[in-house]
Design an enzyme around this catalytic site. Structure first.
Site, mmCIF file in Angstrom:
data_model
loop_
_atom_site.group_PDB
_atom_site.id
_atom_site.type_symbol
_atom_site.label_atom_id
_atom_site.label_comp_id
_atom_site.label_asym_id
_atom_site.label_seq_id
_atom_site.Cartn_x
_atom_site.Cartn_y
_atom_site.Cartn_z
ATOM 1 N N ASP A 279 -2.400 2.140 -4.765
ATOM 2 C CA ASP A 279 -3.662 2.374 -4.064
ATOM 3 C C ASP A 279 -4.673 1.286 -4.402
ATOM 4 O OD1 ASP A 279 -2.742 4.758 -2.931
ATOM 5 O OD2 ASP A 279 -3.195 5.836 -4.795
ATOM 6 N N HIS B 277 0.812 -1.213 0.000
ATOM 7 C CA HIS B 277 0.000 0.000 0.000
ATOM 8 C C HIS B 277 0.847 1.265 0.000
ATOM 9 C CE1 HIS B 277 -3.754 1.898 -0.108
ATOM 10 N NE2 HIS B 277 -4.416 1.197 0.793
#
Length: 374
Positions: A348, A344
């Site tokens: 995204d 992450h």
């Protein structure tokens, strides 16, 4: 001269001593194998850096040591006559060539490897030698002793896999995205091409997706403050073996046909199961696939990223389920779940969703993938 454990594979930090291939006092030649070690990816031999004599060992078989630690001491010169006799006897006693899987077969059968005659190159003991020995000399039957609990060793490859998993989870903020994919048409297409497995199709489809979403084929370099987007698609395939999880790598998938991928996938899987992968075949991956569907029973998971890669995807069991089509009719379709974990820090959720949507399109409409390959 100290012979140390060096990095024989990408990301390697430690290894377990499987067996010494020489004895104390033995005279060895440069490049002669001295010790067999096992990492989380493969089994390898450490060769002699020069001609010399084995003076002593700093570790023992079964020890897990870190890269840079001294394995044994070598001296220069020639062995004395007495040392030669001693080393010859020691080497004859200890130098048993066999893969870890073969050793495990022998252990489980209760057969000392010293009693097995190897039929492989240089007397290497093969799996079939263990089976043949069992037919001639079945192991003695022992009355089982019931205890409060059973114990299994937590060392070697199992311990190294655990260490790597913990490091990955501690370093990478994992995020997992789930999707369900209709594989009905792909199963129908596959009936016409039985020589190509679903796994090979998934790998090729992923490679095309990686061209469109190169962020998932990248590597984060925090020191340089950038993500290296790699052009080559070296896709690792998680293989479940009796010795633990191994990930052989199919290199340059972007340049290969479905048949090429199928052929290489089969060969590498067999090598992983037989513990015969080379360093190159088990390292350098840029993206990893875990196809747990053939094991049955799995409908979802949160796979742990194969550090330093950015993402990993798992394919789960295909099941027939009632679905509602575009005409609001209930139809029976073959459905498969996928789960994709990604870093992450560099991608995204929206990008991950678009990536799996594209993959879903290829799997649900195999003709679209074939058009991309022309």
């Amino acid at each position: 001269m100290e012979v140390k454990l060096h990095d024989i594979g990408e990301g390697m930090t430690e290894a377990t001593i499987n067996a010494f291939l020489v004895g104390v006092g033995e005279q060895v030649r440069a490049d002669q194998p001295l010790v067999e070690v096992q990492t989380d990816k493969m089994t390898a031999e450490i060769p002699a850096p020069a001609n010399g004599i084995i003076k002593g060992f700093n570790v023992k078989e079964g020890d897990t040591i870190r890269v840079g630690e001294t394995v044994l001491i070598m001296g220069s010169g020639k062995a004395s006559t007495a040392a030669k006799r001693a080393s010859s006897a020691t080497a004859q006693k200890t130098r048993i060539m066999a893969s870890p899987f073969t050793r495990k077969l022998a252990r489980e059968a209760g057969i000392p490897l010293e009693k097995v005659r190897g039929s492989g190159p240089a007397g290497r003991i093969m799996d079939e030698d263990i089976h043949s020995h069992l037919q001639v000399e079945p192991p003695p039957q022992e009355t089982p002793v019931r205890t409060e609990a059973d114990s299994i060793p937590f060392r070697g490859r199992r311990k190294q896999i655990a260490s790597k998993m913990v490091r990955s989870v501690r370093t990478i903020p994992h995020c997992t995205h789930f999707e369900e994919i209709d594989v009905t048409e792909l199963l129908a297409w596959k009936r016409d091409v039985p020589d190509v497995s679903m796994g090979a199709f998934f790998i090729k489809a992923l490679s095309i997706c990686l061209k469109e979403f190169p962020i998932f084929n990248g590597r984060l370099d925090e020191e340089q403050e950038c993500v290296h987007l790699q052009h080559a698609h070296h896709i690792g395939v998680a293989v479940d073996t009796e010795e633990g999880l191994i990930v052989p790598v199919i290199r340059h998938v972007e340049e290969k046909t479905l048949k090429d991928i199928q052929k290489e996938l089969k060969a590498l899987t067999n090598k992983a199961l037989n513990q015969t992968l080379t360093v190159k075949e088990a390292s350098g991956g840029t993206f990893t696939v875990s196809n747990v569907g053939p094991l049955g029973g799995s409908i979802g998971a949160t796979p742990i990223i194969n550090e330093p890669e950015v993402a990993l995807i798992s394919f789960h069991k295909t099941k027939k389920r009632p679905m509602v089509n575009e005409s609001d009719e209930i139809v029976i379709r073959s459905m498969m779940n996928v789960s994709m974990s990604f870093d992450h820090r560099v991608a995204d959720g929206g990008t991950a969703v678009r990536f799996t949507n594209r993959l879903r399109d290829f799997i649900e409409k195999p003709g679209i993938l074939l058009m991309e390959m022309i």
